[in-house]
Design a protein around this motif. Structure first.
Motif, PDB file in Angstrom:
ATOM      1  N   ASP A 232      48.508  31.137  12.104  1.00 52.54           N
ATOM      2  CA  ASP A 232      49.163  31.880  13.190  1.00 52.54           C
ATOM      3  C   ASP A 232      50.281  32.790  12.674  1.00 52.54           C
ATOM      4  OD1 ASP A 232      48.739  32.307  15.864  1.00 52.54           O
ATOM      5  OD2 ASP A 232      50.378  31.030  16.517  1.00 52.54           O
ATOM      6  N   LEU A 233      50.084  33.349  11.479  1.00 50.87           N
ATOM      7  CA  LEU A 233      51.082  34.254  10.927  1.00 50.87           C
ATOM      8  C   LEU A 233      50.915  35.687  11.427  1.00 50.87           C
ATOM      9  CD1 LEU A 233      51.767  33.456   7.150  1.00 50.87           C
ATOM     10  CD2 LEU A 233      53.449  33.790   8.955  1.00 50.87           C
ATOM     11  N   ASP A 236      53.613  36.712  13.687  1.00 50.80           N
ATOM     12  CA  ASP A 236      54.885  36.992  13.023  1.00 50.80           C
ATOM     13  C   ASP A 236      54.866  38.369  12.368  1.00 50.80           C
ATOM     14  OD1 ASP A 236      56.088  34.431  13.580  1.00 50.80           O
ATOM     15  OD2 ASP A 236      54.739  33.586  12.083  1.00 50.80           O
ATOM     16  N   GLN A 238      53.650  41.036  13.441  1.00 51.57           N
ATOM     17  CA  GLN A 238      53.924  42.074  14.437  1.00 51.57           C
ATOM     18  C   GLN A 238      55.420  42.245  14.696  1.00 51.57           C
ATOM     19  OE1 GLN A 238      51.657  40.979  17.899  1.00 51.57           O
ATOM     20  NE2 GLN A 238      49.684  41.083  16.838  1.00 51.57           N
ATOM     21  N   SER A 239      56.184  41.184  14.487  1.00 51.57           N
ATOM     22  CA  SER A 239      57.636  41.258  14.734  1.00 51.57           C
ATOM     23  C   SER A 239      58.429  41.630  13.491  1.00 51.57           C
ATOM     24  CB  SER A 239      58.144  39.916  15.274  1.00 51.57           C
ATOM     25  OG  SER A 239      57.913  38.879  14.329  1.00 51.57           O
ATOM     26  N   LEU A 240      57.808  41.551  12.308  1.00 50.91           N
ATOM     27  CA  LEU A 240      58.501  41.896  11.069  1.00 50.91           C
ATOM     28  C   LEU A 240      58.433  43.401  10.831  1.00 50.91           C
ATOM     29  CD1 LEU A 240      57.269  38.950   8.820  1.00 50.91           C
ATOM     30  CD2 LEU A 240      59.532  39.236   9.826  1.00 50.91           C
ATOM     31  N   ASP A 244      53.146  42.059   6.586  1.00 46.24           N
ATOM     32  CA  ASP A 244      53.045  41.120   5.470  1.00 46.24           C
ATOM     33  C   ASP A 244      53.633  41.680   4.184  1.00 46.24           C
ATOM     34  OD1 ASP A 244      51.102  43.025   5.110  1.00 46.24           O
ATOM     35  OD2 ASP A 244      49.616  41.637   4.289  1.00 46.24           O
ATOM     36  N   LEU A 255      63.845  34.716   7.077  1.00 38.43           N
ATOM     37  CA  LEU A 255      62.779  34.113   7.876  1.00 38.43           C
ATOM     38  C   LEU A 255      63.312  32.889   8.596  1.00 38.43           C
ATOM     39  CD1 LEU A 255      59.710  34.217   5.420  1.00 38.43           C
ATOM     40  CD2 LEU A 255      60.290  35.870   7.200  1.00 38.43           C
ATOM     41  N   SER A 256      62.729  32.602   9.738  1.00 39.25           N
ATOM     42  CA  SER A 256      63.092  31.385  10.457  1.00 39.25           C
ATOM     43  C   SER A 256      62.455  30.173   9.784  1.00 39.25           C
ATOM     44  CB  SER A 256      62.633  31.476  11.917  1.00 39.25           C
ATOM     45  OG  SER A 256      61.216  31.495  11.988  1.00 39.25           O
ATOM     46  N   GLN A 259      58.688  30.188  10.343  1.00 36.50           N
ATOM     47  CA  GLN A 259      58.005  31.240   9.566  1.00 36.50           C
ATOM     48  C   GLN A 259      57.889  30.840   8.101  1.00 36.50           C
ATOM     49  OE1 GLN A 259      60.552  34.558  10.548  1.00 36.50           O
ATOM     50  NE2 GLN A 259      59.171  35.312  12.140  1.00 36.50           N
ATOM     51  N   ARG A 262      55.079  28.363   7.807  1.00 36.29           N
ATOM     52  CA  ARG A 262      53.768  28.980   7.941  1.00 36.29           C
ATOM     53  C   ARG A 262      53.379  29.757   6.680  1.00 36.29           C
ATOM     54  NH1 ARG A 262      55.568  29.201  13.317  1.00 36.29           N
ATOM     55  NH2 ARG A 262      56.594  31.228  13.092  1.00 36.29           N
TER      56      ARG A 262
END
Length: 266
Positions: A232-233, A236, A238-240, A244, A255-256, A259, A262
């Motif tokens: 499910d990365l 993430d 899309q918000s970075l 990648d 990163l949280s 994250q 993951r």
């Protein structure tokens, strides 16, 4: 240590003007007629050179202490006893784990203690305990706290297993025994297939997210996309800012916690 370095730095900053005052007094005492311009600038240049060297001295001492600590850790690792790897067999049907009547210990001292307990002792008669002597509570737990006993543990190919237990029950030790991080003192332990391990504390490097996932392997777009979606990365990404290709800071600072886990899992 940092407080000590700060204290030394402060003392040196105070010592510099005191040194200049002392040199000035000595020059006046040596030359009652007055201080010439030549002597003044020569003394000032010498004091500035000495001040720069003295300012670097506390940091050099701090670096020396860090090198000493790091060298001690490296020496401890290099002289440590080698541990035999667990029996691992290749398989095309998936991975499996088989442990029977096994006892695992952490180090050579624990292994020697376990072997000594198995040997028969000369004193076979029971020793009568003094009723007045205080009981040593927790002695038995302390003696067995450095070993893990596994009567039987099996994981079949394709099987999902969760190990649940109380704090200090040996859950992490069981995983370490499968990975070969513990010494097998008795019984059998067999591992079939390949192993991927994701620790509780996510391990990431200072590189892009993609490089953290593929490491030194060749980039396979199809497999990479499947792995990213499995953990499910892709949400993430899309918000970075750069997806990648976003650079991960030191210890994953940007990163949280989820994250980082993951990324480590991928």
């Amino acid at each position: 240590l940092m407080k000590l370095v700060a204290l030394i730095m402060c003392s040196f900053s105070v010592a510099s003007p005191l040194m200049q005052l002392g040199v000035y007094i000595l020059l006046i005492a040596d030359n009652p007629d007055g201080l010439t311009v030549v002597k003044f600038f020569q003394s000032l240049s010498l004091i500035q050179i000495l001040s720069g060297a003295l300012t670097q001295l506390p940091w050099s001492y701090s670096m020396w202490l860090q090198v000493q600590v790091g060298g001690t850790r490296l020496a401890t690792m290099l002289v440590a006893d080698s541990r035999p790897l667990p029996v691992r067999e290749a398989s095309s049907n998936g991975g499996s784990v088989e442990i029977d009547d096994a006892v695992f210990v952490w180090g050579k001292a624990d292994l020697d203690k376990f072997n000594a307990e198995k040997e028969p002792t000369a004193a076979s008669e029971p020793v009568e305990k003094d009723p007045g002597s205080p009981a040593k509570e927790g002695a038995e737990e302390k003696a067995t706290g450095s070993r893990l006993t596994v009567p039987s543990f099996r994981v079949s190919p394709g099987e999902l297993v969760m190990v649940v237990g109380k704090l200090g029950g040996g859950k992490s030790a069981l995983v370490n025994s499968i990975l070969g991080e513990l010494i097998s003192a008795a019984g059998t332990s067999k591992l079939t297939g390949r192993v991927a391990y994701t620790p509780q504390t996510a391990w990431v490097i200072n590189a892009t997210i993609r490089n953290n996932i593929i490491m030194q392997n060749d980039f396979d777009a199809q497999r990479y996309d499947a792995v990213v979606r499995a953990v499910d990365l892709h949400v993430d990404f899309q918000s970075l800012p750069n997806g990648d290709l976003t650079e991960i800071g030191e210890k994953g600072i940007n990163l949280s916690g989820g994250q980082k886990q993951r990324v480590s899992l991928a």
